[in-house]
Motif scaffolding. Structure first.
Motif, PDB file in Angstrom:
ATOM      1  N   ILE A 225      24.883  39.092 -31.273  1.00 30.47           N
ATOM      2  CA  ILE A 225      25.643  37.937 -30.792  1.00 30.47           C
ATOM      3  C   ILE A 225      26.931  38.402 -30.121  1.00 30.47           C
ATOM      4  O   ILE A 225      27.521  37.673 -29.336  1.00 30.47           O
ATOM      5  CB  ILE A 225      25.941  36.890 -31.903  1.00 30.47           C
ATOM      6  CG1 ILE A 225      26.619  37.559 -33.098  1.00 30.47           C
ATOM      7  CG2 ILE A 225      24.682  36.161 -32.342  1.00 30.47           C
ATOM      8  CD1 ILE A 225      27.219  36.551 -34.062  1.00 30.47           C
ATOM      9  N   ASP A 226      27.363  39.638 -30.424  1.00 37.04           N
ATOM     10  CA  ASP A 226      28.511  40.223 -29.731  1.00 37.04           C
ATOM     11  C   ASP A 226      28.203  41.698 -29.472  1.00 37.04           C
ATOM     12  O   ASP A 226      28.271  42.526 -30.384  1.00 37.04           O
ATOM     13  CB  ASP A 226      29.778  40.064 -30.597  1.00 37.04           C
ATOM     14  CG  ASP A 226      31.015  40.589 -29.884  1.00 37.04           C
ATOM     15  OD1 ASP A 226      30.903  41.532 -29.068  1.00 37.04           O
ATOM     16  OD2 ASP A 226      32.108  40.062 -30.148  1.00 37.04           O
TER      17      ASP A 226
ATOM     18  N   ASP B  26      33.705  41.343 -41.509  1.00 34.75           N
ATOM     19  CA  ASP B  26      32.710  40.963 -42.531  1.00 34.75           C
ATOM     20  C   ASP B  26      31.278  41.279 -42.095  1.00 34.75           C
ATOM     21  O   ASP B  26      30.324  40.647 -42.547  1.00 34.75           O
ATOM     22  CB  ASP B  26      32.892  39.500 -42.999  1.00 34.75           C
ATOM     23  CG  ASP B  26      32.801  38.500 -41.875  1.00 34.75           C
ATOM     24  OD1 ASP B  26      32.279  38.873 -40.809  1.00 34.75           O
ATOM     25  OD2 ASP B  26      33.243  37.361 -42.066  1.00 34.75           O
ATOM     26  N   SER B  27      31.116  42.309 -41.268  1.00 32.10           N
ATOM     27  CA  SER B  27      29.782  42.755 -40.849  1.00 32.10           C
ATOM     28  C   SER B  27      29.596  44.220 -41.247  1.00 32.10           C
ATOM     29  O   SER B  27      30.094  45.127 -40.565  1.00 32.10           O
ATOM     30  CB  SER B  27      29.654  42.581 -39.325  1.00 32.10           C
ATOM     31  OG  SER B  27      28.347  42.872 -38.907  1.00 32.10           O
TER      32      SER B  27
ATOM     33  N   LEU C 259      27.915  42.754 -33.361  1.00 34.97           N
ATOM     34  CA  LEU C 259      27.636  41.783 -34.422  1.00 34.97           C
ATOM     35  C   LEU C 259      26.197  41.327 -34.229  1.00 34.97           C
ATOM     36  O   LEU C 259      25.841  40.825 -33.154  1.00 34.97           O
ATOM     37  CB  LEU C 259      28.601  40.602 -34.324  1.00 34.97           C
ATOM     38  CG  LEU C 259      30.063  40.925 -34.616  1.00 34.97           C
ATOM     39  CD1 LEU C 259      30.937  39.694 -34.435  1.00 34.97           C
ATOM     40  CD2 LEU C 259      30.225  41.486 -36.032  1.00 34.97           C
TER      41      LEU C 259
ATOM     42  N   GLY D  51      27.557  38.822 -40.863  1.00 32.31           N
ATOM     43  CA  GLY D  51      28.960  38.419 -40.727  1.00 32.31           C
ATOM     44  C   GLY D  51      29.246  37.684 -39.434  1.00 32.31           C
ATOM     45  O   GLY D  51      28.400  37.607 -38.540  1.00 32.31           O
ATOM     46  N   LYS D  52      30.464  37.164 -39.370  1.00 35.33           N
ATOM     47  CA  LYS D  52      30.868  36.427 -38.166  1.00 35.33           C
ATOM     48  C   LYS D  52      31.978  37.146 -37.411  1.00 35.33           C
ATOM     49  O   LYS D  52      32.251  36.884 -36.252  1.00 35.33           O
ATOM     50  CB  LYS D  52      31.339  35.019 -38.554  1.00 35.33           C
ATOM     51  CG  LYS D  52      30.202  34.145 -39.077  1.00 35.33           C
ATOM     52  CD  LYS D  52      30.515  32.668 -38.915  1.00 35.33           C
ATOM     53  CE  LYS D  52      29.302  31.775 -39.065  1.00 35.33           C
ATOM     54  NZ  LYS D  52      28.315  32.203 -40.059  1.00 35.33           N
ATOM     55  N   THR D  53      32.674  38.055 -38.130  1.00 33.87           N
ATOM     56  CA  THR D  53      33.727  38.840 -37.491  1.00 33.87           C
ATOM     57  C   THR D  53      33.474  40.303 -37.820  1.00 33.87           C
ATOM     58  O   THR D  53      32.680  40.614 -38.726  1.00 33.87           O
ATOM     59  CB  THR D  53      35.118  38.468 -38.052  1.00 33.87           C
ATOM     60  OG1 THR D  53      35.135  38.849 -39.444  1.00 33.87           O
ATOM     61  CG2 THR D  53      35.417  36.973 -37.932  1.00 33.87           C
TER      62      THR D  53
END
Ligand code: DP6
Length: 325
Positions: free
Chosen positions: A20-21, A158-159, A26, A153-155
């Protein structure tokens, strides 16, 4: 200061495919893998103010694109340690690189731990895993021990990978069958960017939470049969997404398919063996300790298999004293 780390590659039971990033790496979903005792990268790093430039030797060769990836990673570590010194890096795999055996997982995990130690950064397993992830997604799972989960995670903070089970929890065997040492044409990083072009990508994402729940249940019950069927279906799903991407990604070779058919036949004849695949032609053969000998004997009779490497679940990255220079 100089430091050396050894890191294992890993085999994903639930695959990381799609981001996603792409800059922070991410992932689109959580993934679960086991660290592989027989597929190792050893890396020595030294930072020194007297060096004029980064000097990077991987498997005895200077390679521009791999060196660039290493330099970008060293810059992350230099920024954290607030140093400007250039580095000497020597790295060696005990297996062929870029053929789908996840050399970037072991490579970036070893580079992260060795560089952090070489500039006296004392980082927790979680911080090391986050850093390794920035270099190669699957590398974050090679940092903690045994069977590990990468929490999407989202950031960035937290990944990371965490240990679900220590290496001695369950004696699963991964016999890697090497079919060819030819390098793959499309690097994995490029593939992640194409994943969402598959019309089936979103379907996969919707189904994954339940699949992950099931895998965790089979792991907790040590139900090898259910575990094996799920892992096989997941490998085929990865290839279904790759085949239906635009452009299509095709990593399988006739020998890969031949081996898959053999596994299906051996199972019909009573041997509990399952396969898994990554972005390459080689095949991971999963069995239990009691069946290793029978499996090895059967594989030895297939001339298309050039070499096998036996793996047990292993620890994650660790520092060692024997430097490569
Ligand atoms: C199919 O971790 O090699 O092996 O983040 O771009 O370095 P980058 O990708 P990488 O992707 C691994 C893909 C896979 C599945 C898996 O190991 O989960």
């Amino acid at each position: 200061m100089k430091a050396t780390a050894v890191a294992p590659s890993n085999l994903a039971f639930i695959k990381y495919w799609g981001v996603i990033d792409p800059v922070l790496r991410l992932p689109a979903n959580n993934s679960i893998s086991m660290n592989l005792s027989g597929l190792l990268t050893t890396t020595t790093v030294e930072f020194n103010d007297s060096f004029n430039e980064d000097d990077i030797l991987i498997n005895g060769e200077y390679n521009k694109s791999e060196s660039d990836r290493v330099t970008i990673h060293l810059n992350r570590i230099r920024a954290l340690a607030k140093i400007g010194a250039k580095a000497r890096v020597v790295s060696k795999n005990n297996f062929p690189a870029s053929t789908g055996l996840s050399s970037s997982a072991s490579g970036l995990a070893a580079l992260t731990a060795a560089s952090a130690a070489a500039c006296s950064l004392n980082l927790s397993i979680r911080r090391l895993s986050i850093l390794a992830r920035l270099g190669s997604g699957s590398a974050c799972r090679s940092v903690p021990d045994g069977v590990t989960e990468w929490v999407a995670g989202k950031t960035s903070d937290d990944s990371y990978g965490l240990s679900l089970y220590p290496p001695d929890y369950w004696n699963i065997v991964d016999l890697v069958a090497i079919i060819s040492s030819e390098k793959k044409e499309i690097p994995t990083t490029q593939g992640h960017g194409l994943a969402s072009t598959s019309p089936f990508f979103q379907v996969r994402q919707n189904l994954l939470p339940n699949k992950i729940k099931d895998l965790k249940k089979y792991l907790s019950e040590k139900d090898f049969n259910k575990f094996g069927h799920l892992v096989e279906a997941e490998a085929l799903e990865l290839h279904a997404i790759m085949l239906t991407s635009n452009p299509s990604l095709f990593y399988l070779r006739p020998e890969t398919v031949l081996l898959i058919r053999k596994v299906q036949n051996w199972r019909k004849e009573g041997l509990e063996v399952f396969f898994s695949l990554n972005t390459g032609q080689d095949v991971h053969l999963l069995c239990q300790e009691k069946d290793v000998k029978s499996l090895k004997d059967l594989v030895a009779r297939i001339p298309q298999v050039k070499k096998t490497i036996l793996n047990y679940p292993s620890n994650g990255v660790r520092l060692v004293d024997n430097h490569l220079f």
